[in-house]
Design a protein around this motif. Sequence first.
Motif, short mmCIF file in Angstrom:
data_model
loop_
_atom_site.label_atom_id
_atom_site.label_comp_id
_atom_site.label_asym_id
_atom_site.label_seq_id
_atom_site.Cartn_x
_atom_site.Cartn_y
_atom_site.Cartn_z
N ILE A 139 28.67 55.99 37.17
CA ILE A 139 28.22 54.59 36.99
C ILE A 139 29.05 53.90 35.91
O ILE A 139 29.59 52.82 36.11
N TRP A 140 29.14 54.53 34.74
CA TRP A 140 29.94 53.95 33.64
C TRP A 140 31.36 53.68 34.08
O TRP A 140 31.91 52.61 33.84
N LYS A 141 31.95 54.66 34.75
CA LYS A 141 33.35 54.51 35.15
C LYS A 141 33.52 53.41 36.20
O LYS A 141 34.57 52.76 36.27
N SER A 142 32.50 53.23 37.02
CA SER A 142 32.61 52.17 38.03
C SER A 142 32.58 50.80 37.37
O SER A 142 33.16 49.84 37.87
N ILE A 143 31.90 50.70 36.23
CA ILE A 143 31.81 49.39 35.56
C ILE A 143 33.05 49.14 34.71
O ILE A 143 33.67 48.08 34.79
#
Lengths: 257, 294
Positions: A16-20
Amino acid sequence: MKSLPEITDKVKKNLIWKSIFRRDYRNTVRDRAQAVFGNVFLHLHPVQVRESAVKLRFTWGMGGITFFAFIILVITGVVLMFYYHPSIEQAYTDIKDLEYQVPYGVILRNLHRWGAHFMVIVVMIHMFRVFMTGSYKAPRQFNWGVGVILLVLTFLLSFTGYLTPWDQLGFWAITVGTNMGAATPFLGYQGPFSEFLHITPFNDVRFALLGGALVGGNALLRSYIWHCVAIPLVATILMMVHFWRVRKDGGISKPQK
Amino acid sequence: MNPFIEIITQPDNIAIVIMIFMVSFFMVWAFQQAFHNDRLLAAGLPVDGENDKFVDTFKPLVRIELIIALVVMVGLTVWSILVDAPLEEIANPTLTPNPAKAPWYFLGLQELLVYFDPWLAGVVLPSLIVVGLIAIPYIDINPKGNGYYTFAERKWSIIIFSFGFFVLWLLLIVIGVFFRGPGWLWYWPWQEWDHARVVFEPFRDLSSVVGVDSRSMAGFIIGAVVTGAYLIGGMVAPYMYWKKNHPEFLTKLGMIRYITIVFLFINMMSIPIKMVLRLVFLIKYVWITPWFSI
């Protein structure tokens, strides 16, 4: 108990963090540039700017402050719209409700009111600064013109907002203001030469502004729509052009001799 | 309470007090930097910012933008906590307040109503102000002073702009807010507002000064001649002056720019002229026609 780096690791190293955020920020030239053009809000800026743009002395930050004031007004304005009906039966009591019923309603309305005064002041000082630094000169002539229209729109935004509380202050300020429309040459019924065009109080400029021959329900609805929808829309488009042209004309003006 | 204290502490007028302080501060700062650069220019040195280096946007610029945003937000919040926005009685078309004032930023225009009829003060002059402002970059052909504060290199443009900005705009706003009372009559800060005050206005029109009825044919002709002389004389006189003293400047300016500049300038100067005519010579109208009066 986990240590802070471990927790940060857990937060950052997941899907999730990396997608943002896509990638980590390291303090390198590449990442500092990436931070600007990889961010939709920051990419209004160039990756590098001249020192004068960072020092307050040259620009006083007035253009940016005007934009910030506009954002505050949009946010507080949208929240105010939740509590407001643009009709002469309800408008005034809605404002009273803001005062006595709505949590933080007073602060909300105060922020909108004082923010509006503040925006008018800083936009005038911004114009003064741009004049004094000669920044309207080539190649920025067109952007100065866009700025003048934005200044006028700022006045009109504030003016149309004046009527919305439907109190004596707004009612008579709008009456005085729109009576000027009746004096328009050719197109206002009291203006010079209007008799040649058969202009009456019921088909002149003032009638178009008010939606009637007097300030009434139609005038309230019209000023509300100009205030909340039409003028902000036009102003936003012109602001896009204004900021875009600041970049395209070479950024904050620099001494050209 | 002292009427002046009452006026400046009215919630909406606090904004004007803030404006006076902010504008004065930035005016001093601008001219101080202009004179500083003028000294550098006179010594043949580079002006401020001429040898600027580039810095990263992230973070020096982003940081200062964040700080300014926070300062503004805190300032507005404190202002909003301390002062409540006024809400007067519900709108009542049968009860006209005296004076009925426009919003403060339009009070300069409302002040013009003292000197001009509404079609001029409320429509024509504001339109000319907007057109004139937009025209500035196209009529100012001085290439110097681009991108830095200076006074010496562009004296006239700064003097004319400052006169319009500080005197005809901001000063008239301050007058409209603080010095105008019932009937739009002048009240000093220490005077009480008197709603029953009547002022005998011994105003006359220009042609009555020489004993001609301003509404007669002769008065009409005198008015037309004076107005025409101002417009035509105002358009031609600078041409004669420049032709004699700076013909090269006139060639560089070109006819279209010349006409635009001089037309805007004589319209701007008509405001102080009408003020002097009314306040000093007690003259109301220069020219009365069946359709309009000036």
